[in-house]
Design a protein around this motif. Structure first.
Motif, PDB file in Angstrom:
ATOM      1  N   UNK A 158       0.846  -1.187   0.000  1.00  0.00           N
ATOM      2  CA  UNK A 158       0.000   0.000   0.000  1.00  0.00           C
ATOM      3  C   UNK A 158       0.880   1.235   0.000  1.00  0.00           C
ATOM      4  N   UNK A 159       0.345   2.301  -0.512  1.00  0.00           N
ATOM      5  CA  UNK A 159       1.054   3.581  -0.532  1.00  0.00           C
ATOM      6  C   UNK A 159       0.039   4.692  -0.302  1.00  0.00           C
ATOM      7  N   UNK A 160       0.528   5.844   0.087  1.00  0.00           N
ATOM      8  CA  UNK A 160      -0.324   7.024   0.228  1.00  0.00           C
ATOM      9  C   UNK A 160       0.519   8.259  -0.054  1.00  0.00           C
ATOM     10  N   UNK A 161      -0.023   9.146  -0.841  1.00  0.00           N
ATOM     11  CA  UNK A 161       0.623  10.411  -1.161  1.00  0.00           C
ATOM     12  C   UNK A 161      -0.340  11.510  -0.738  1.00  0.00           C
ATOM     13  N   UNK A 162       0.125  12.401   0.123  1.00  0.00           N
ATOM     14  CA  UNK A 162      -0.743  13.461   0.624  1.00  0.00           C
ATOM     15  C   UNK A 162      -0.107  14.831   0.512  1.00  0.00           C
ATOM     16  N   UNK A 163      -0.966  15.843   0.432  1.00  0.00           N
ATOM     17  CA  UNK A 163      -0.518  17.225   0.355  1.00  0.00           C
ATOM     18  C   UNK A 163      -1.484  18.076   1.165  1.00  0.00           C
ATOM     19  N   UNK A 164      -0.932  18.895   2.071  1.00  0.00           N
ATOM     20  CA  UNK A 164      -1.791  19.788   2.844  1.00  0.00           C
ATOM     21  C   UNK A 164      -1.228  21.203   2.807  1.00  0.00           C
ATOM     22  N   UNK A 165      -2.131  22.171   2.800  1.00  0.00           N
ATOM     23  CA  UNK A 165      -1.758  23.584   2.886  1.00  0.00           C
ATOM     24  C   UNK A 165      -2.670  24.228   3.923  1.00  0.00           C
ATOM     25  N   UNK A 166      -2.081  25.069   4.752  1.00  0.00           N
ATOM     26  CA  UNK A 166      -2.823  25.791   5.777  1.00  0.00           C
ATOM     27  C   UNK A 166      -2.323  27.228   5.816  1.00  0.00           C
ATOM     28  N   UNK A 167      -3.198  28.140   6.105  1.00  0.00           N
ATOM     29  CA  UNK A 167      -2.784  29.529   6.281  1.00  0.00           C
ATOM     30  C   UNK A 167      -3.329  30.040   7.603  1.00  0.00           C
ATOM     31  N   UNK A 168      -2.497  30.796   8.299  1.00  0.00           N
ATOM     32  CA  UNK A 168      -2.859  31.412   9.578  1.00  0.00           C
ATOM     33  C   UNK A 168      -2.483  32.884   9.539  1.00  0.00           C
ATOM     34  N   UNK A 169      -3.132  33.674  10.362  1.00  0.00           N
ATOM     35  CA  UNK A 169      -2.835  35.104  10.425  1.00  0.00           C
ATOM     36  C   UNK A 169      -1.948  35.374  11.637  1.00  0.00           C
ATOM     37  N   UNK A 170      -0.883  36.134  11.419  1.00  0.00           N
ATOM     38  CA  UNK A 170      -0.007  36.611  12.488  1.00  0.00           C
ATOM     39  C   UNK A 170       0.065  38.127  12.337  1.00  0.00           C
ATOM     40  N   UNK A 171      -0.786  38.824  13.070  1.00  0.00           N
ATOM     41  CA  UNK A 171      -0.893  40.272  12.883  1.00  0.00           C
ATOM     42  C   UNK A 171      -1.536  40.548  11.540  1.00  0.00           C
ATOM     43  N   UNK A 172      -0.845  41.333  10.686  1.00  0.00           N
ATOM     44  CA  UNK A 172      -1.341  41.610   9.341  1.00  0.00           C
ATOM     45  C   UNK A 172      -0.778  40.669   8.301  1.00  0.00           C
ATOM     46  N   UNK A 173       0.052  39.723   8.729  1.00  0.00           N
ATOM     47  CA  UNK A 173       0.713  38.800   7.806  1.00  0.00           C
ATOM     48  C   UNK A 173       0.004  37.451   7.807  1.00  0.00           C
ATOM     49  N   UNK A 174      -0.208  36.902   6.613  1.00  0.00           N
ATOM     50  CA  UNK A 174      -0.767  35.561   6.485  1.00  0.00           C
ATOM     51  C   UNK A 174       0.391  34.602   6.214  1.00  0.00           C
ATOM     52  N   UNK A 175       0.536  33.628   7.095  1.00  0.00           N
ATOM     53  CA  UNK A 175       1.614  32.639   6.976  1.00  0.00           C
ATOM     54  C   UNK A 175       1.027  31.366   6.387  1.00  0.00           C
ATOM     55  N   UNK A 176       1.652  30.872   5.320  1.00  0.00           N
ATOM     56  CA  UNK A 176       1.201  29.649   4.672  1.00  0.00           C
ATOM     57  C   UNK A 176       2.142  28.506   5.012  1.00  0.00           C
TER      58      UNK A 176
END
Length: 191
Positions: free
Chosen positions: A63-81
């Motif tokens: 068996x195999x699994x390939x995954x990809x995740x992206x998340x973004x959060x706000x730190x002050x006025x900056x969005x961190x991905x």
């Protein structure tokens, strides 16, 4: 969506049990998305399996699994991905038991190695790479369709994985008991 899957399963249902000496090809595709304003979370996974049914009830394979995740959060006025790509490769053992008509139940026990690579858009940050192992047990119900095809439904399972990132002093160990908290629909074919 659930009604459509059940209707398709019932329309095409006929008894097509897997037989000793057949090859099983199976897989799941998963997707998750959550948006709150300009903050986003997305996850995609593709998990194929190939196995050999060496008895009426037992199948062994890879068996195999390939995954990809992206998340973004706000730190002050900056969005961190944050981005993470993960890969799993291992072996599985499946025990299946036919029920009345076109239904069967089965359990997959999988064990193998995993790796992950994560990155973010913060200046001067380093990519993080990690390696480890996983063990999982997933019970499921199969609905036999025509010509060896089967729809597989699960509602969670048990899992344990360990992942140690380069430069970290400790590994991240995760135990998951997900019965009733997640659902999965897959398809398989016996040749």
């Amino acid at each position: 969506m659930k009604k459509a899957i059940i209707i398709v399963a019932l329309v095409f249902a006929s008894l097509a049990n897997a037989q000793k000496g057949s090859v099983l090809v199976a897989g799941n595709i998963g997707y998750y998305s959550k948006n709150t304003g300009d903050l986003k979370s997305n996850y995609f996974e593709f998990a194929p399996k190939v196995g050999y049914q060496f008895s009426e009830n037992m199948t062994v394979g890879i068996e195999a699994a390939i995954g990809n995740s992206t998340n973004s959060n706000r730190n002050g006025n900056t969005i961190i991905e944050y981005k993470e790509n993960d890969f799993k490769l291992g072996a599985f053992l499946r025990y299946s038991q036919p029920l009345a008509g076109v239904f069967s139940i089965f359990g997959d026990l999988g064990v193998g190695m995993q790796s992950a690579k994560s990155s973010n858009n913060i200046p001067f940050s380093n990519d993080a790479k990690g390696d480890g192992f996983y063990v999982g047990l997933v019970p499921a119900v199969g609905v036999d369709l025509k010509k060896g095809f089967c729809l597989n439904f699960s509602i969670g399972g048990l899992g344990y994985d360990s992942l140690k990132y380069d430069g970290a002093s400790d590994a991240t160990n995760t135990f998951a008991f997900t019965f009733g908290k997640q659902a999965s629909v897959g398809i398989s074919k016996n040749f």
